[in-house]
Motif scaffolding. Structure first.
Motif, PDB file in Angstrom:
ATOM      1  N   CYS A  37       8.861-113.082  89.866  1.00  0.00           N
ATOM      2  CA  CYS A  37      10.281-113.271  90.171  1.00  0.00           C
ATOM      3  C   CYS A  37      10.741-114.655  89.724  1.00  0.00           C
ATOM      4  O   CYS A  37      11.779-114.800  89.072  1.00  0.00           O
ATOM      5  CB  CYS A  37      10.517-113.077  91.667  1.00  0.00           C
ATOM      6  N   LEU A  73      15.180-103.603  84.202  1.00  0.00           N
ATOM      7  CA  LEU A  73      14.366-102.833  85.143  1.00  0.00           C
ATOM      8  C   LEU A  73      13.035-102.426  84.526  1.00  0.00           C
ATOM      9  O   LEU A  73      11.974-102.566  85.151  1.00  0.00           O
ATOM     10  CB  LEU A  73      15.144-101.587  85.583  1.00  0.00           C
ATOM     11  N   CYS A  77      10.562-105.989  85.014  1.00  0.00           N
ATOM     12  CA  CYS A  77      10.299-105.773  86.436  1.00  0.00           C
ATOM     13  C   CYS A  77       9.233-104.703  86.676  1.00  0.00           C
ATOM     14  O   CYS A  77       8.099-105.026  87.010  1.00  0.00           O
ATOM     15  CB  CYS A  77      11.597-105.395  87.158  1.00  0.00           C
ATOM     16  N   GLY A 192      16.189-108.003  86.509  1.00  0.00           N
ATOM     17  CA  GLY A 192      14.771-107.772  86.789  1.00  0.00           C
ATOM     18  C   GLY A 192      14.256-108.683  87.883  1.00  0.00           C
ATOM     19  O   GLY A 192      13.511-108.253  88.772  1.00  0.00           O
ATOM     20  N   ALA A 193      14.649-109.977  87.842  1.00  0.00           N
ATOM     21  CA  ALA A 193      14.211-110.936  88.860  1.00  0.00           C
ATOM     22  C   ALA A 193      14.771-110.588  90.226  1.00  0.00           C
ATOM     23  O   ALA A 193      14.090-110.724  91.249  1.00  0.00           O
ATOM     24  CB  ALA A 193      14.632-112.349  88.457  1.00  0.00           C
ATOM     25  N   MET A 196      12.826-107.686  91.569  1.00  0.00           N
ATOM     26  CA  MET A 196      11.490-108.148  91.923  1.00  0.00           C
ATOM     27  C   MET A 196      11.512-108.938  93.221  1.00  0.00           C
ATOM     28  O   MET A 196      10.577-108.857  94.025  1.00  0.00           O
ATOM     29  CB  MET A 196      10.922-109.007  90.796  1.00  0.00           C
TER      30      MET A 196
END
Length: 305
Positions: A37, A73, A77, A192-193, A196
Motif C-alpha cells: 500500500c 485493481l 493490487c 490500487g493503494a 490495498m
C-alpha cells in the motif's frame, strides 16, 4: 522508435530485476499488505506531483476513471495480494517460474478478448523462455513433489499471474482509448493503494511502519524505480510492441535478480542454470528480432524445403 523501445525494454528488465533484492528490506517488521500500500501510494503521489509540475491534463470522464480503476485493481493490487499469499507457500524461484508464464497468458488473452492473431515466433519465443526459466530453477521445481501446501501456492501463483495478465490487457485497452500512461498510472496506483489499504485494515489492522532507514530507502526505491519508472516503461512498451513481446521482460528480470544474488548473496550457478539462460536469450532474440528478418528466415526455410 526501435532504439527508444530497446531502452524501455532494458530499463524494465534491469529495474524489476533489482526490486527482488530491495523487497528483502521491506519484510519482517511491517505487514506486507501495508508495505505494498505504501509503495503504490507513494508512487501515485510522485506521479501526481510530476503531472502537476509538467501541467499534464488530469481531468477525465467517469468512464475513463472506471477503466483506470480496473487497471489499478488488476495491476497494482489484486495480483500483488494473491502473489503475497503464494510466497508463504512457495519459494521465490518457483513463483518467478510461474510468473514468467504471463508471456503465454498475454498471447492467448489477446487472442481471446481482442481477436489478436497469435504470431508463431512470439509463441515459440515464449515457450523457449519458459523452458529456460524452468531449467534455471529446476532444483526448486523438483522439490515441489506432492506437497498440498506447495500445490495450493502454485495455484495461487497461476491466479496472480493471470490477474496481472488481465491488468496488462486493461492497460493496452486504455492506451487504445488514448489515455496517457503517466496519468493513467497515477490514478490507477492511487485506486490500487486505496483498495490495498482497505484489505490491509481488514487483514492486518492499523498501519505500522519501520523506523529502520533501510525500510524507508527500499520503499522509496520500489516506489520511484520499481513502480513509477519500471511500470511507466513497461506499459509504454506494451502499447508500442504489444503485450506478447513486452511481457517477455517477465522472463528476463528473474535472471537479473539472480545476478544480483550472485553479487550479494553468494548464489552459485550450475551448468543447468547457464543452459537455461542460453535458452531464455534465444527466446528473447526470436521475439524481438525484426519482422523482416523472421520473414527472410521463413522464406529460406520454405525454399530449402
Amino acid at each position: 522508435m526501435l532504439t527508444h523501445s530497446a531502452t524501455l525494454y532494458l530499463a524494465t528488465v534491469l529495474i524489476w530485476g533489482s526490486t527482488f533484492y530491495a523487497i528483502k528490506f521491506q519484510l519482517g517488521e511491517v505487514s506486507e499488505l501495508w508495505s505494498i500500500c505504501y509503495r503504490f501510494a507513494l508512487a501515485s503521489l510522485l506521479l501526481f506531483l510530476w503531472s502537476s509540475w509538467r501541467k499534464l491534463p488530469m481531468r477525465f470522464s467517469r468512464q475513463q476513471h472506471g477503466w483506470m480503476a480496473l487497471q489499478g485493481l488488476f495491476l497494482f493490487c489484486l495480483n500483488y495480494l494473491v502473489i503475497y499469499y503464494a510466497t508463504g507457500m512457495l519459494t521465490s524461484g518457483l513463483i518467478a517460474v510461474v510468473f514468467s508464464s504471463i508471456v503465454l497468458m498475454n498471447i492467448f488473452n489477446g487472442a481471446l478478448f481482442f481477436g489478436r492473431p497469435v504470431e508463431r515466433r512470439s509463441l515459440l519465443g515464449a515457450l523457449l523462455g519458459l523452458v529456460g526459466i524452468a531449467l534455471v530453477f529446476w532444483p526448486e521445481l523438483q522439490k515441489l513433489g506432492h506437497d498440498s501446501k506447495a500445490l495450493t501456492g502454485l495455484g495461487l501463483s497461476v491466479l496472480g499471474t493471470y490477474i496481472a495478465s488481465l491488468g496488462n490487457l486493461f492497460s493496452s485497452k486504455n492506451q487504445q482509448h488514448q489515455l496517457p500512461v503517466i496519468q493513467t498510472n497515477a490514478y490507477g496506483m492511487a485506486y490500487g493503494a486505496a483498495l490495498m489499504a482497505v484489505l490491509a485494515l481488514c487483514s492486518s489492522g492499523l498501519p505500522d511502519y519501520s523506523s529502520k532507514l533501510s525500510f524507508s530507502l527500499s520503499l522509496f526505491y520500489l516506489a520511484l524505480f520499481g513502480s513509477v519508472l519500471a511500470f511507466g516503461a513497461y506499459l509504454t512498451l506494451l502499447g508500442r510492441i504489444g503485450a506478447a513481446k513486452a511481457a517477455y521482460t517477465m522472463v528476463l528480470f528473474p535472471l537479473v535478480a539472480l545476478l544480483i544474488s550472485t553479487l550479494f548473496e553468494s548464489y552459485h550457478w550450475s551448468p543447468q542454470a547457464l543452459l537455461g539462460i542460453a535458452v531464455v536469450v534465444a527466446g528473447n532474440l526470436i521475439i524481438l528480432a525484426p519482422a523482416s528478418l523472421w520473414q527472410k528466415f521463413s522464406l529460406v526455410k520454405t525454399q530449402s524445403g
